[in-house]
Motif scaffolding. Structure first.
Motif, PDB file in Angstrom:
ATOM      1  N   LYS A 157       0.832  -1.198   0.000  1.00 56.23           N
ATOM      2  CA  LYS A 157       0.000   0.000   0.000  1.00 56.23           C
ATOM      3  C   LYS A 157       0.870   1.253   0.000  1.00 56.23           C
ATOM      4  O   LYS A 157       0.592   2.222  -0.731  1.00 56.23           O
ATOM      5  N   ASN A 158       1.914   1.250   0.823  1.00 55.04           N
ATOM      6  CA  ASN A 158       2.845   2.378   0.835  1.00 55.04           C
ATOM      7  C   ASN A 158       3.498   2.564  -0.528  1.00 55.04           C
ATOM      8  O   ASN A 158       3.594   3.679  -1.052  1.00 55.04           O
ATOM      9  N   LEU A 159       3.966   1.462  -1.118  1.00 50.86           N
ATOM     10  CA  LEU A 159       4.632   1.541  -2.413  1.00 50.86           C
ATOM     11  C   LEU A 159       3.689   2.094  -3.472  1.00 50.86           C
ATOM     12  O   LEU A 159       4.097   2.903  -4.312  1.00 50.86           O
ATOM     13  N   SER A 160       2.435   1.655  -3.432  1.00 51.73           N
ATOM     14  CA  SER A 160       1.454   2.153  -4.394  1.00 51.73           C
ATOM     15  C   SER A 160       1.249   3.665  -4.229  1.00 51.73           C
ATOM     16  O   SER A 160       1.201   4.403  -5.216  1.00 51.73           O
ATOM     17  N   ASN A 161       1.139   4.118  -2.995  1.00 50.52           N
ATOM     18  CA  ASN A 161       0.971   5.551  -2.744  1.00 50.52           C
ATOM     19  C   ASN A 161       2.181   6.352  -3.226  1.00 50.52           C
ATOM     20  O   ASN A 161       2.043   7.467  -3.745  1.00 50.52           O
ATOM     21  N   TRP A 162       3.389   5.783  -3.058  1.00 54.05           N
ATOM     22  CA  TRP A 162       4.603   6.471  -3.505  1.00 54.05           C
ATOM     23  C   TRP A 162       4.606   6.629  -5.023  1.00 54.05           C
ATOM     24  O   TRP A 162       4.988   7.679  -5.535  1.00 54.05           O
ATOM     25  N   VAL A 163       4.194   5.585  -5.727  1.00 55.31           N
ATOM     26  CA  VAL A 163       4.142   5.662  -7.191  1.00 55.31           C
ATOM     27  C   VAL A 163       3.151   6.740  -7.623  1.00 55.31           C
ATOM     28  O   VAL A 163       3.441   7.564  -8.504  1.00 55.31           O
ATOM     29  N   ILE A 164       1.984   6.758  -6.994  1.00 55.74           N
ATOM     30  CA  ILE A 164       0.956   7.735  -7.348  1.00 55.74           C
ATOM     31  C   ILE A 164       1.420   9.154  -7.041  1.00 55.74           C
ATOM     32  O   ILE A 164       1.271  10.074  -7.851  1.00 55.74           O
ATOM     33  N   ARG A 165       1.997   9.344  -5.859  1.00 49.59           N
ATOM     34  CA  ARG A 165       2.421  10.684  -5.469  1.00 49.59           C
ATOM     35  C   ARG A 165       3.558  11.186  -6.372  1.00 49.59           C
ATOM     36  O   ARG A 165       3.586  12.357  -6.764  1.00 49.59           O
ATOM     37  N   ALA A 166       4.489  10.316  -6.706  1.00 50.89           N
ATOM     38  CA  ALA A 166       5.577  10.725  -7.598  1.00 50.89           C
ATOM     39  C   ALA A 166       5.033  11.123  -8.962  1.00 50.89           C
ATOM     40  O   ALA A 166       5.474  12.113  -9.562  1.00 50.89           O
ATOM     41  N   ALA A 167       4.045  10.359  -9.449  1.00 52.47           N
ATOM     42  CA  ALA A 167       3.452  10.656 -10.753  1.00 52.47           C
ATOM     43  C   ALA A 167       2.701  11.980 -10.729  1.00 52.47           C
ATOM     44  O   ALA A 167       2.817  12.792 -11.656  1.00 52.47           O
ATOM     45  N   GLU A 168       1.933  12.228  -9.670  1.00 51.65           N
ATOM     46  CA  GLU A 168       1.100  13.425  -9.618  1.00 51.65           C
ATOM     47  C   GLU A 168       1.885  14.675  -9.215  1.00 51.65           C
ATOM     48  O   GLU A 168       1.552  15.782  -9.646  1.00 51.65           O
ATOM     49  N   ASP A 169       2.917  14.516  -8.393  1.00 51.20           N
ATOM     50  CA  ASP A 169       3.637  15.680  -7.884  1.00 51.20           C
ATOM     51  C   ASP A 169       4.802  16.113  -8.773  1.00 51.20           C
ATOM     52  O   ASP A 169       5.151  17.297  -8.808  1.00 51.20           O
ATOM     53  N   TRP A 170       5.429  15.172  -9.473  1.00 53.10           N
ATOM     54  CA  TRP A 170       6.680  15.472 -10.152  1.00 53.10           C
ATOM     55  C   TRP A 170       6.656  15.278 -11.673  1.00 53.10           C
ATOM     56  O   TRP A 170       7.411  15.937 -12.378  1.00 53.10           O
ATOM     57  N   LEU A 171       5.813  14.386 -12.172  1.00 58.91           N
ATOM     58  CA  LEU A 171       5.886  14.054 -13.592  1.00 58.91           C
ATOM     59  C   LEU A 171       5.002  14.888 -14.531  1.00 58.91           C
ATOM     60  O   LEU A 171       5.249  14.881 -15.737  1.00 58.91           O
ATOM     61  N   PRO A 172       3.954  15.593 -14.056  1.00 55.45           N
ATOM     62  CA  PRO A 172       3.136  16.372 -15.000  1.00 55.45           C
ATOM     63  C   PRO A 172       3.909  17.338 -15.890  1.00 55.45           C
ATOM     64  O   PRO A 172       3.605  17.425 -17.085  1.00 55.45           O
ATOM     65  N   PRO A 173       4.907  18.088 -15.404  1.00 56.36           N
ATOM     66  CA  PRO A 173       5.643  18.969 -16.325  1.00 56.36           C
ATOM     67  C   PRO A 173       6.355  18.192 -17.437  1.00 56.36           C
ATOM     68  O   PRO A 173       6.424  18.646 -18.576  1.00 56.36           O
ATOM     69  N   VAL A 174       6.887  17.016 -17.092  1.00 56.96           N
ATOM     70  CA  VAL A 174       7.549  16.189 -18.101  1.00 56.96           C
ATOM     71  C   VAL A 174       6.532  15.707 -19.127  1.00 56.96           C
ATOM     72  O   VAL A 174       6.768  15.737 -20.342  1.00 56.96           O
ATOM     73  N   TYR A 175       5.367  15.271 -18.635  1.00 58.05           N
ATOM     74  CA  TYR A 175       4.309  14.787 -19.517  1.00 58.05           C
ATOM     75  C   TYR A 175       3.834  15.894 -20.458  1.00 58.05           C
ATOM     76  O   TYR A 175       3.677  15.676 -21.670  1.00 58.05           O
ATOM     77  N   GLU A 176       3.621  17.083 -19.916  1.00 56.74           N
ATOM     78  CA  GLU A 176       3.134  18.189 -20.737  1.00 56.74           C
ATOM     79  C   GLU A 176       4.155  18.601 -21.793  1.00 56.74           C
ATOM     80  O   GLU A 176       3.797  18.944 -22.925  1.00 56.74           O
TER      81      GLU A 176
END
Length: 293
Positions: A157-176
């Motif tokens: 559960k922790n690992l899943s939350n880490w993946v989600i948080r990293a994706a939502e907090d850090w990757l959007p600028p890269v995606y855009e």
């Protein structure tokens, strides 16, 4: 052959063994049968010299006459877990503290913000977690045991939350940024596939389909970019939102959502045309297959 020295020569006390580390960049003409290493991999040389270089005959000093690579072996340096503590130091002025007319002066060092707030996951842990999940295809529940062997106690559960948080907090600028580069091209491949997810936000049953849309550039227009867009539906609005501002050709299947977008020309996958010629199973059908091929 280009040799770049990475470490200094180090010798043992008896000066009989010396170690040199460097990187070799060479042209690969023909891969040898026993060559199991990638080009450019770091090389560590261990030189073995005779313990006695005095001639047994005349007792004079001997000079080096040649070298031989006796054997090669692979060396692996395993990863290790570390516990990093960010400690903030506070300083105060004793002179101002003793003066009742002065305000106490205090200064405190400020530790940087965590990669994920209120989490012990540092950037190196997140990088390995995401790499193992999406590149090595290692499920999170199996990663839990590996992290435990490294010394980190956690759960899936922790690992899943880490993946989600990293994706939502850090990757959007890269995606855009990738999306801007992708939609600036003139040819795109687009397709969508369905899947079922639990705890849908639209209140529909878990048995209802959700969709992953995939957008891909073509090799003739630079490095390939592949982007995904998750959606709870297969509606045309998802396509319209992603391709806003795109001008060019979209290669897709015959789904009705593809069509009549401004400044977009639609072309079909050859595979979908070829499939019906195969089903014809006739001489003329084979002509159609050969044409598509």
């Amino acid at each position: 052959m280009t040799i770049r020295l990475l470490t200094n020569l180090s010798t043992q006390k008896n000066k009989a063994t010396a170690t040199i580390t460097y990187t070799v960049n060479r042209k690969l003409h023909k891969k040898k049968r026993n060559d199991s290493f990638h080009d450019g991999i770091e090389i560590e040389e261990i030189h073995h010299h005779p313990t006695d270089t005095q001639c047994d005959c005349c007792l004079g000093p001997m000079t080096e006459a040649g070298i031989t690579i006796a054997r090669e072996e692979a060396k692996f340096i395993p990863a290790k877990m570390m516990r990093i503590q960010h400690i903030e130091h506070t300083y105060g002025c004793k002179r101002c503290k003793m003066d009742a007319t002065q305000k106490a002066q205090m200064k405190r060092g400020k530790a940087p913000q965590a990669t994920i707030q209120r989490s012990i996951a540092g950037p190196t842990v997140l990088a390995k977690l995401i790499y193992d999940k999406f590149i090595q295809y290692l499920p999170l529940y199996r990663q839990v045991k590996e992290w435990e062997r490294y010394g980190l106690l956690t759960n899936d559960k922790n690992l899943s939350n880490w993946v989600i948080r990293a994706a939502e907090d850090w990757l959007p600028p890269v995606y855009e940024q990738l999306k801007q580069t992708l939609t600036a091209k003139s040819v795109l491949h687009v397709d969508e596939t369905h899947a079922q997810i639990i705890k849908r936000s639209d209140g529909k049953s878990d048995q209802s389909n959700a969709y992953n849309w995939v957008f891909r550039s073509v090799p003739s227009q630079g490095p390939i970019i592949v982007l995904f867009r998750s959606a709870l539906s297969r509606s045309r609005s998802v396509l319209e939102d992603f391709t806003a501002g795109f001008q060019g050709t979209v290669i897709c299947d015959g789904y009705s959502a593809y069509g009549n977008l401004p400044d977009v020309t639609f072309a079909n996958f050859w595979a979908h045309v070829r499939r019906y010629w195969l089903k014809a199973d006739s001489k003329n059908g084979q002509i159609g297959v050969d044409y598509c091929d």
